[in-house]
Scaffold this active site. Structure first.
Site: not given
Ligand SMILES: [Zn+2]
Length: 381
Positions: A90-93, A144, A186, A213, A263, A301, A303, A306, A332
């Site tokens: 990310d640009s930090g804006g 931005d 934006q 935004g 993200d 699950c 993972c 689990c 998880h």
């Molecule tokens: Zn799991």
């Protein structure tokens, strides 16, 4: 660099493949957030095991600590944190406008004070791109201006004008080898402003486009509208990224609206409060109801957490503040976010995304607490 492999017939969902300098990213994709060069509580081996394809890093935070000289001396961010798959920075804006104490907005950036020690600093398109070049991320974001969702109309307009001008400056800066640059749209809740911003950025031909935004405190309905007002103005053959989103249900809703990349800090952030995500919503594992529950966090699950531990055991760890508890919940939750996107991709490939989408949304019960956390998830990135 982005190949659109298939578009769903019932929704606007897309199956794609983004090729970066450090490998291929299959989309739709969830990108775990490693703001400070670490996805909180997880190590790169665990991320690798759960098939994370790409992670995030943050320009503002990494520039303050450990500082650019250290990352440069380490040979870039990948080497510094020992992660050799793609990284998006990310640009930090966003952080400059949300975290720092702003002194003055200038034509070529922002004078501000560090939120850590008050040191005077300057960040603009040139600086943000220089830092991202030193970090050596595979995808850099333009610098931005992201105003709060309830900013008055004239502020939203000024932010769009600056965002467009700064995007052009970013476009002209040198990059690290193979580094792609994404533009950020934006415009807040104003559809006409979003269209104007999108059109101006598309003319500059970025490698991909982000919808910014969003996840800045606005209600969910407004967030969907902002995405719907932006996506149609973005080219079909470029990747689309909704910044800072969302819950599992929100991600599926946005995939159906033609978004490819996500993200969010939610999976690891709520884990630290003892909250587990499932395909049916989120629940607090610390509750007395799980005291003698010897089933896994989520039935079915696969993972690490689990497969090995019970709800009763993890609840106990969380209640006595053992680090393993929040680590396993982070495993998880992050695994689930990645898995849901993998399932979306498989259904898109099979032509069954429409059914998957409606069934997922039908089964998912949103909780107000989590929606509130998701509303401002960008704040912690
Ligand atoms: Zn799991």
């Amino acid at each position: 660099m982005f190949e659109l492999l298939k578009t769903d017939t019932q929704t606007q969902a897309r199956l794609g493949r983004l090729t970066t300098a450090r490998g291929v990213v299959d989309t739709p994709v969830f990108m775990p957030v490693g703001t400070q060069a670490s996805v909180k509580a997880l190590d790169p081996r665990e991320l690798d095991e759960m098939n994370a394809q790409i992670i995030l890093g943050n320009t503002y935070h990494l520039n303050l600590r450990p500082g650019l000289e250290i990352v440069r001396a380490a040979g870039g961010l990948h080497k510094f944190m020992n992660w050799n798959k793609p990284i998006l920075t990310d640009s930090g804006g966003y952080q400059v406008f949300s975290l720092a104490k702003i002194r003055k907005i200038k034509p070529h950036g922002v004078e501000f004070r560090s939120h850590i020690d008050g040191a005077p600093l300057f960040l603009g398109p040139k600086e943000a791109m220089e830092i991202q070049r030193a970090l050596g991320s595979d995808i850099a974001m333009v610098f931005d201006e992201c105003p709060p969702h309830d900013a008055p109309a004239h502020e939203q307009r000024h932010a769009v004008e600056r965002t467009i001008r700064w995007a052009r400056e970013c476009r002209e800066q040198p990059r690290s080898e193979g580094q792609q640059v994404f533009g950020i749209v934006q415009g807040g809740a104003n559809a006409a402003l979003r269209e104007e911003c999108a059109r101006a950025l598309v003319e500059m031909e970025f490698d991909g486009y982000a919808i910014g935004g969003v996840s800045v405190g606005e209600p969910q309905a407004e967030m969907f509208k902002a995405v719907e007002a932006t996506a149609p103005h973005l080219p079909a053959h470029k990747a689309r990224y909704a910044m800072g989103l969302g819950t599992p249900a929100q991600m599926i809703e946005l995939v159906a609206r033609g978004v490819d990349m996500f993200d969010c800090v939610l999976p690891t952030r709520v884990a630290r409060n003892g909250t587990a995500f499932t395909r049916r919503g989120a629940f607090g594992l610390k509750g007395a109801g799980y005291k003698a529950d010897f089933g896994p966090i989520e039935e079915g699950c696969d993972c690490f957490a689990c497969k090995r531990f019970t709800r009763a055991y993890l609840r106990h760890l969380l209640n006595v503040n053992e680090i393993l508890g929040l680590r396993m919940l982070s495993v998880h939750n992050t695994h689930l976010f990645l898995r849901i996107m993998a399932e979306a991709r498989a259904h898109l490939a099979d032509g069954t995304f429409g059914d998957f989408y409606s069934e997922f949304i039908r089964n998912y019960v949103p909780s107000k607490k989590i929606l509130d956390a998701a509303k401002a998830a960008n704040n912690e990135r």
